[in-house]
Scaffold this active site. Sequence first.
Site, PDB file in Angstrom:
ATOM      1  N   HIS A 146       0.852  -1.195   0.000  1.00 41.92           N
ATOM      2  CA  HIS A 146       0.000   0.000   0.000  1.00 41.92           C
ATOM      3  C   HIS A 146       0.886   1.243   0.000  1.00 41.92           C
ATOM      4  CE1 HIS A 146      -3.324   2.648   0.617  1.00 41.92           C
ATOM      5  NE2 HIS A 146      -2.807   3.123   1.733  1.00 41.92           N
ATOM      6  N   ASP A 192       0.964   5.208  -0.180  1.00 38.36           N
ATOM      7  CA  ASP A 192       0.248   6.479  -0.074  1.00 38.36           C
ATOM      8  C   ASP A 192       0.960   7.537  -0.915  1.00 38.36           C
ATOM      9  OD1 ASP A 192      -1.847   5.949   1.960  1.00 38.36           O
ATOM     10  OD2 ASP A 192      -0.128   5.519   3.248  1.00 38.36           O
ATOM     11  N   ASP A 226      -7.698   1.261   2.486  1.00 37.52           N
ATOM     12  CA  ASP A 226      -7.339   2.290   3.459  1.00 37.52           C
ATOM     13  C   ASP A 226      -8.270   3.496   3.584  1.00 37.52           C
ATOM     14  OD1 ASP A 226      -5.654   2.981   5.550  1.00 37.52           O
ATOM     15  OD2 ASP A 226      -4.322   4.166   4.297  1.00 37.52           O
ATOM     16  N   ASP A 264       1.809  -1.104   4.451  1.00 38.02           N
ATOM     17  CA  ASP A 264       2.274   0.146   3.851  1.00 38.02           C
ATOM     18  C   ASP A 264       3.722   0.033   3.378  1.00 38.02           C
ATOM     19  OD1 ASP A 264      -0.172   1.043   4.617  1.00 38.02           O
ATOM     20  OD2 ASP A 264       0.539   2.531   6.068  1.00 38.02           O
ATOM     21  N   HIS A 316      -6.574   9.502  -0.047  1.00 39.98           N
ATOM     22  CA  HIS A 316      -7.238   9.444   1.260  1.00 39.98           C
ATOM     23  C   HIS A 316      -6.399  10.006   2.413  1.00 39.98           C
ATOM     24  CE1 HIS A 316      -5.242   5.471   0.650  1.00 39.98           C
ATOM     25  NE2 HIS A 316      -4.834   5.709   1.874  1.00 39.98           N
TER      26      HIS A 316
END
Length: 1235
Positions: free
Chosen positions: A235, A237, A349, A486, A629
């Site tokens: 994941h 970001d 998420d 993450d 997000h």
Amino acid sequence: MPPCQVVTEHEKLLFLWSQANWCPAGAGTHWDIWWKDHHGIFACRSYICCPSSQVCVEASMKLKKQVTVCGAAIFCVAVFSLYLMLDRVQHDPARHQNGGNFPRSQISVLQNRIEQLEQLLEENHEIISHIKDSVLELTANVEGPPALLPYYVANGSWVVPPEPRPSFFSISPQDCQFALGGRGPKPELQMLTISEELPFDNVDGGVWKQGFDISYSPHDWDSEDLQVFVVPHSHNDPGWLKTFDKYYTEQTQHILNNMVSKLQEDPRRRFIWAEVSFFAKWWDNISAQKRAAVRRLVGNGQLEIATGGWVMPDEANSHYFALIDQLIEGHQWLEKNLGATPRSGWAVDPFGYSPTMPYLLRRANLTSMLIQRVHYAIKKHFAASHSLEFMWRQTWDSDASTDIFCHMMPFYSYDVPHTCGPDPKICCQFDFKRLPGGRISCPWKVPPRAITEANVAERAGLLLDQYRKKSRLFRSNVLLVPLGDDFRYDKPQEWDAQFFNYQRLFDFLNSKPDLHVQAQFGTLSDYFDALYKRTGVEPGVRPPGFPVLSGDFFSYADREDHYWTGYYTSRPFYKNLDRVLEAHLRGAEILYSLAVAHARRAGLASQFPLSNFALLTDARRTLGLFQHHDAITGTAKEAVVVDYGVRLLRSLVSLKQVIMNAAHYLVLGDKKAYHFDPEVPFLQMDDTRLNHDALPERTVIQLESSPRYVVLFNPLEQERLSVVSLLVSSPRVRVLSEEGQPLAVQISAHWSSATDMVPDVYQVSVPVRLPALGLGVLQLQQGLDGPRTLPSSVRVYLHGRPLSVSRNEAFPLRVIDSGTSDFALSNRYMQVWFSGLTGLLKSVRRVDEEQEQRVDMEFLVYGTRSSKDKSGAYLFLPDGEAKPYVPRDPPVLRVTEGPFFSEVVACYEHVHQVVRLYNLPGVEGLSLDVSSLVDIRDYVNKELALRIRTDINSQGIFFTDLNGFQVQPRRYLKKLPLQANFYPMPIMAYLQDAQNRLTLHTAQALGVSSLHDGQLEVILDRRLMQDDNRGLGQGLKDNKRTCNHFRLLLERRTPGREPGFFSKLAAMFRGLIFHSSRNRNREVREGASASFPSLLSHLTSMYLNTPVLALPVARRQAPGPALRSFHPLASSLPCDFHLLNLRTLQAEEDGLPSAETALLLHRKGFDCGLEAKNLGFNCTTSQGKVALGSLFHGLDVVFLQPTSLTLLYPLASPSNSTDVYVEPMEISTFRLRLG
């Protein structure tokens, strides 16, 4: 009455304009005058003449009278016929003798009669629509009197005389049926009902703390093996603790580089990726050889791109335009570079989930999706009822066409300890990144062990026990086990540790037939494909026995009473900037596409800056990035927020350039005179921002002896009448229309504070009617036009404070040292009362009602808890109910009154609130414009809220929108803590009862609730000094001066009188005959979970979110080329249609436009049950039909093909027909070529 008198054009003007002051209609005698129009046709017009001034006002038009009479006659005949039919049915003795049962033949005859009746009603609607079009055309072509001047009446208010043109509100009766619902079976899982029924207790569940003990028998899989798919993922970001670029440099590029080499080592390995923003940046930096390897991995199914959006977006604050745009950007990039078409959605998420996203994914042709962050009590309930996998259906859907298969992960997190099974202590032992000696370990103090021949049996048995327990929560024997977290897999050692150890476990399990398990690495779609195969259905089809769900998954709590409702408001400055950028992007896309099409048709494409397409692409990607997000949510570190802000501002400036360049070309009378020179721009920006965290400063137009021109852009697909306010350097200003006709204007001071005027800057406000998606032209000249230059009057209430107030001889100004009497503003629709003490709204009275409606406002302050858990960027943990805001000093009130708008400014220490009332017919005048300039930079752990209190009997029910796309009913739940009852409000929230609906429209996403009947409460800003322990490591201390902008709309319910009355009568008639059907439909309606705004409410939201852009023409010495207004649409779109985008597609060569555009149309669902008379604007619906071939003025549709939402799949072959049909609530995409 005197006979008609023939007058010349000159005499007519002298007669009409001999005096400056107008009198109210009815004050004098009637005159009839013969006028000659530009076709040479004489028409006798009736005027009311005032004895005092001998000035005449047009009283009526014979054509309008005739239309009114005809319409009334048709209405009466239709109602009388229906009455006779209903009466005959109700009094038929044979019917009563048979207990209400007709013979089958009679039922058939009656059914045919009803269908004929409905057809006749629709034909009647079409006839009236044609009459309306004819009247509009006639009134547009007839030469009328000059623009009417406002006049001041004895009671101290301004009156703007009505326009001579008629307005229509013509709604097809069948278009009203949609909002009544009552079709299709009721979903088994309705989230509103589940929330009402769940106890939301927090019982200790053992090893699965938020769940329960899971048991199974080893023989449960004797008849069918358990099939396990372990799905490796990382994941990433695009900004959170580090900026997008820093994450890419330090981690993401290494993950993707390792992915290519490690997946090629073993064909059994799999990996999924979601964020195309990172993937595209990496792609631009890798070799052709590595690109070929990636394409092979995608082609053979080892690498899957899940969802395929530019980011994994927030689903609470994001607007559906931006959600779609980032999905198109990602999908178009994947098709062009990888030839990949995403099949499954992956959203592990986002902090709660909206049904808008499954709708968009389904329309993009995805068949399955996965979600994770859902309230722990709902997860437990779904797990216990084997409902973790379901078909997610939209609330309005009657035929399952919006269904998408959804998998909800059952446990606390998407990390490895919470994905293999219910016991995180055991699952953590199978996260081989945590092997002893690494940087991270297991919090449960039992580390993983490398898998060897000596321990594989014991280790595999322990893992299989978790797999089996997890599988007992689902309906099929196919199990999904994500393996990641993450920014995982950034080191080659982790790839080796995870893949080698898991492969040894799989080999052992698969070699033991008696275990009845088959385990392997898989992608997300591998899992869904296996599930569909096991259940015997095609991908995307509902497996037998699986439930259907409707509703959303807000608000989210991950433990205890820790509700993630703070981020609905966190960093509202950037939530607002996001929407400003979105409005500019949509406007730039449309204007650029039209300009390019017109330039190509004229053979002038080489003159136009096609390279502006690269600016559009960058802006699309910036807006997409900010939907992440941790971006629009306001939950990133301060340095990351600055990085986002700089990107947003840079793209905003670029989009203004695109708009100005396109407008420059389109507004020229002689297109051959067009010359693009970036060093000498033809147009100026409407406003500028000094930096990314500054509020905009409007451009001041310097008036001089030669005229200044302003180009106005209306981004709405409807014609609009709006007040446009410009800043100028002198109060002596004349404003003329494009044709040179003088216009009435309101001149006001420009204030820098509560009591200080800005020297040498003045605001000129003028009502302007602008074409749909078009451009208008105004001319400004220095000089005074006494009758038309109308100054505002100002009253300043100091409430005893020793302050000096600026004065200017141009404006009447009264300073009132102390005064507490309530006062009112009014327009043609309403009278609005304010408190003389607070300056805040108190009540509203419609002009046709005696009773005032309570609509009062107050500011409130929330604190945070004194315990260890406090509010932060994510969480809202208040210390109880809000307390009244108590200012240090009483407010300074400034009341401005003028012909076109009046306003009340209440200046407090932490907030300046402006409530403005426009004195115009139509959308602008029907609602209150409210803005709050908030500055809480000296607060410590406080949140500022605005509460609106009414007498509406809302009974604990309120309504909030989801992504600006749909409306979700909410119920205040007393069993939940206060913070649990807050919800996201991207564009609106409303309260209603049997008589009224009050809608708060917003121009930025904020958190909203209704904690008591008749109340709406909005969190305006939050300043929090600590982290809330969700990983951010910071509080919210970087507050900005923020302007929150709203519209407040009070509507009256009119049961039985709204458009659709005929259809309802026909439905009643049908119900009298088909009794059981009626009962079933009523039950469905009573359980309906959908609600819709009115058409007026939809338009109000559009006016608020897509303001007119005013672009001054740069000063030039020599006379410039002639400017002409630009009317791109040959006919208006039906007013339930929204032209979501006209998006030029990329050519094969990067940075250049192709000849094709994507046209996205959204047909909005609307409620006809709200009053729709005397609205003062034109509105027609067409049962979803639009003739695209004749839509664009001066352009032909040479190619038209319906496609999936993101253009990856053609839905039909290109057709010669350009007539399209769109169902209510649907978004349709077309590949379009204009020529």
